[in-house]
Each structure stands twice: as structure tokens, then as C-alpha cells.
Design a protein around this motif. Structure first.
Motif, PDB file in Angstrom:
ATOM      1  N   SER A  67       0.939  -1.197   0.113  1.00 41.61           N
ATOM      2  CA  SER A  67       0.014   0.017   0.113  1.00 41.61           C
ATOM      3  C   SER A  67       0.666   1.406  -0.129  1.00 41.61           C
ATOM      4  N   VAL A  68       0.318   2.242  -0.622  1.00 41.38           N
ATOM      5  CA  VAL A  68       0.992   3.545  -0.360  1.00 41.38           C
ATOM      6  C   VAL A  68      -0.049   4.468  -0.162  1.00 41.38           C
ATOM      7  N   LEU A  69       0.203   5.516   0.846  1.00 39.48           N
ATOM      8  CA  LEU A  69      -0.819   6.778   1.129  1.00 39.48           C
ATOM      9  C   LEU A  69       0.055   7.916   0.481  1.00 39.48           C
ATOM     10  N   LEU A  70      -0.692   8.332  -0.596  1.00 40.46           N
ATOM     11  CA  LEU A  70       0.040   9.671  -1.126  1.00 40.46           C
ATOM     12  C   LEU A  70      -0.599  10.880  -0.522  1.00 40.46           C
ATOM     13  N   VAL A  71       0.338  11.716  -0.268  1.00 38.80           N
ATOM     14  CA  VAL A  71       0.067  13.110   0.136  1.00 38.80           C
ATOM     15  C   VAL A  71      -0.049  13.909  -1.171  1.00 38.80           C
ATOM     16  N   VAL A  72      -0.868  14.832  -1.164  1.00 35.54           N
ATOM     17  CA  VAL A  72      -0.764  15.466  -2.326  1.00 35.54           C
ATOM     18  C   VAL A  72      -0.680  17.365  -1.811  1.00 35.54           C
ATOM     19  N   GLU A  73       0.318  17.863  -2.208  1.00 35.62           N
ATOM     20  CA  GLU A  73       0.503  19.172  -1.922  1.00 35.62           C
ATOM     21  C   GLU A  73       0.622  20.047  -3.153  1.00 35.62           C
ATOM     22  N   ARG A  74       0.210  21.294  -2.594  1.00 32.40           N
ATOM     23  CA  ARG A  74       0.044  22.337  -3.835  1.00 32.40           C
ATOM     24  C   ARG A  74       0.834  23.533  -2.953  1.00 32.40           C
ATOM     25  N   GLY A  75       1.972  23.926  -3.438  1.00 30.66           N
ATOM     26  CA  GLY A  75       2.631  25.227  -2.988  1.00 30.66           C
ATOM     27  C   GLY A  75       3.287  24.971  -1.711  1.00 30.66           C
ATOM     28  N   VAL A  79      -2.880  19.372   0.544  1.00 30.16           N
ATOM     29  CA  VAL A  79      -4.328  19.725  -0.021  1.00 30.16           C
ATOM     30  C   VAL A  79      -5.228  18.296   0.094  1.00 30.16           C
ATOM     31  N   ALA A  80      -4.659  17.299  -0.086  1.00 26.04           N
ATOM     32  CA  ALA A  80      -5.474  16.234  -0.217  1.00 26.04           C
ATOM     33  C   ALA A  80      -4.399  14.878   0.005  1.00 26.04           C
ATOM     34  N   CYS A  81      -5.098  13.631  -0.023  1.00 22.84           N
ATOM     35  CA  CYS A  81      -4.686  12.389   0.346  1.00 22.84           C
ATOM     36  C   CYS A  81      -5.220  11.358  -0.472  1.00 22.84           C
ATOM     37  N   CYS A  82      -4.745  10.304  -0.860  1.00 18.49           N
ATOM     38  CA  CYS A  82      -5.359   8.991  -1.356  1.00 18.49           C
ATOM     39  C   CYS A  82      -4.619   7.767  -1.058  1.00 18.49           C
ATOM     40  N   GLN A  83      -5.261   6.628  -0.812  1.00 18.10           N
ATOM     41  CA  GLN A  83      -4.397   5.484  -0.529  1.00 18.10           C
ATOM     42  C   GLN A  83      -4.699   4.593  -1.934  1.00 18.10           C
ATOM     43  N   LEU A  84      -3.417   3.889  -2.184  1.00 14.92           N
ATOM     44  CA  LEU A  84      -3.703   2.982  -3.365  1.00 14.92           C
ATOM     45  C   LEU A  84      -2.948   1.671  -2.651  1.00 14.92           C
ATOM     46  N   GLU A  85      -3.667   0.526  -2.862  1.00 11.98           N
ATOM     47  CA  GLU A  85      -3.281  -0.725  -2.316  1.00 11.98           C
ATOM     48  C   GLU A  85      -3.337  -1.998  -3.590  1.00 11.98           C
ATOM     49  N   HIS A  86      -2.296  -2.535  -3.624  1.00 11.63           N
ATOM     50  CA  HIS A  86      -1.988  -3.597  -4.709  1.00 11.63           C
ATOM     51  C   HIS A  86      -2.710  -4.836  -4.045  1.00 11.63           C
ATOM     52  N   ARG A  87      -3.778  -5.355  -5.025  1.00 15.27           N
ATOM     53  CA  ARG A  87      -4.516  -6.494  -4.601  1.00 15.27           C
ATOM     54  C   ARG A  87      -4.409  -7.451  -5.988  1.00 15.27           C
TER      55      ARG A  87
END
Length: 181
Positions: A67-75, A79-87
Motif C-alpha cells: 500500500s501507499v498513502l499519497l500526500v498531495v501538496e500544492r505550493g 491539500v489532499a491524500c489518497c490510498q492505493l493498495e495492490h491486490r
């Protein structure tokens, strides 16, 4: 309701680390629960009270090798995040949160597209899957507009497990949505 920011700078994506956990919990909670969540359109405050996540759940995602939890940044601002998990042949998309005051400006669409791209690139995933609370018709429609298909496959909501919130209704379930990648 505050007007969403319409002057976006480039988004940057990076894997979350342990130092990000408190800010990620706050972000997810602000997007889904309590009065602060009502500034955006993804609130679950009408359906669920209590917490959406906690530090242990976020840490488990970060620590998982699949799994990876992505941190989304702007400047430089988160500003956001999302999880991706390999299944296996597919990837699971979850823990998607955009700051409520920034919702409605196209960030979600951009983040979802990047998540799909990464699932293909990282794991050669052929499908993205997610579960959405079945009564969230507006949110389900958002994903359908982005190519996701309602499967009609429901899994039970974990009533009695307050780690997932305190339901305000008795008809909650999770619906599986899928999209070929």
C-alpha cells in the motif's frame, strides 16, 4: 459555502511517512466528519458521527508493503491524500480526502487520474476498485462520471465498530465500484 480556489498551482505527490500521520488524520476527518466537513460536498456528517480514521489506521496503511498513502501538496501545503493498495490484478483506491474549502475546483479529478496512472505503472493493475457508502448518491455519480461502474455488490457496514464511525442510519452498506485501467 466558501468558493473553491480556482487558481491551482501544480500538484505534487509523495508517499506519506510517519511524520505526516497527525496532519493526514486531521485532513481526512475534516473532509468527512463534523461541521468542518460541511464546507465541502464530500461530508458524511448526515450519515455518520464519530471518527472516519485514526492514527493507527493511517500508520497501518503507511507500514503496509502493498500500500501507499499519497500526500498531495500544492505550493508546499497539504491539500489532499489518497490510498492505493495492490491486490493482485487490481488496485484498491481509498482514504481519498480533499480539503473541504478546495473541493469543487477539479483537484479530485486530477488526483484520481494520477492515482489510476500510478496503479498501472507501479503494479501493472488492470482495474481500480473502491467502496463507497451506498447512500452517497452524489459521490457515486461523481465516480461514474469518471468511468467507474456500479457493480451492485454490497458489503455490510461495520455497525458497532466505532473505528468506522457511529451510524445515524440503519441502511448503510458499502458498494463496490470498478474501472478498467
Amino acid at each position: 459555502m466558501e468558493i473553491a480556489d480556482t487558481h491551482p498551482a501544480a500538484l505534487t505527490f509523495r508517499p506519506a511517512g510517519p511524520a505526516d500521520i497527525p496532519a493526514l488524520v486531521e485532513l481526512v476527518e475534516s473532509a468527512y466528519r463534523g461541521e468542518a466537513s460541511r464546507a465541502g460536498w464530500t461530508t458524511e456528517a448526515d450519515y455518520l458521527d464519530g471518527q472516519r480514521t485514526d492514527e493507527a489506521a493511517v500508520r497501518a496503511i503507511i507500514d503496509s508493503p502493498d500500500s501507499v498513502l499519497l500526500v498531495v501538496e500544492r505550493g508546499g501545503e497539504q491539500v489532499a491524500c489518497c490510498q492505493l493498495e495492490h491486490r493482485g490484478d487490481h488496485a484498491y483506491f481509498g482514504m481519498f480526502a480533499v480539503r473541504p474549502q478546495l473541493q469543487g475546483a477539479g483537484l479530485g479529478k486530477e488526483i484520481l487520474a494520477e492515482a489510476e496512472r500510478r496503479a498501472r505503472a507501479l503494479w501493472n493493475a488492470t482495474e481500480m476498485r473502491m467502496t463507497v457508502v451506498n447512500v452517497r448518491e452524489e459521490l457515486i455519480a461523481y465516480y461514474v462520471r469518471r468511468g467507474y461502474r456500479r457493480t451492485g455488490e454490497l458489503s455490510p457496514f461495520p455497525y458497532g465498530d466505532e473505528r468506522f464511525g457511529v451510524p445515524r442510519r440503519t441502511d448503510l452498506a458499502f458498494e463496490l465500484l470498478t474501472k478498467p485501467l
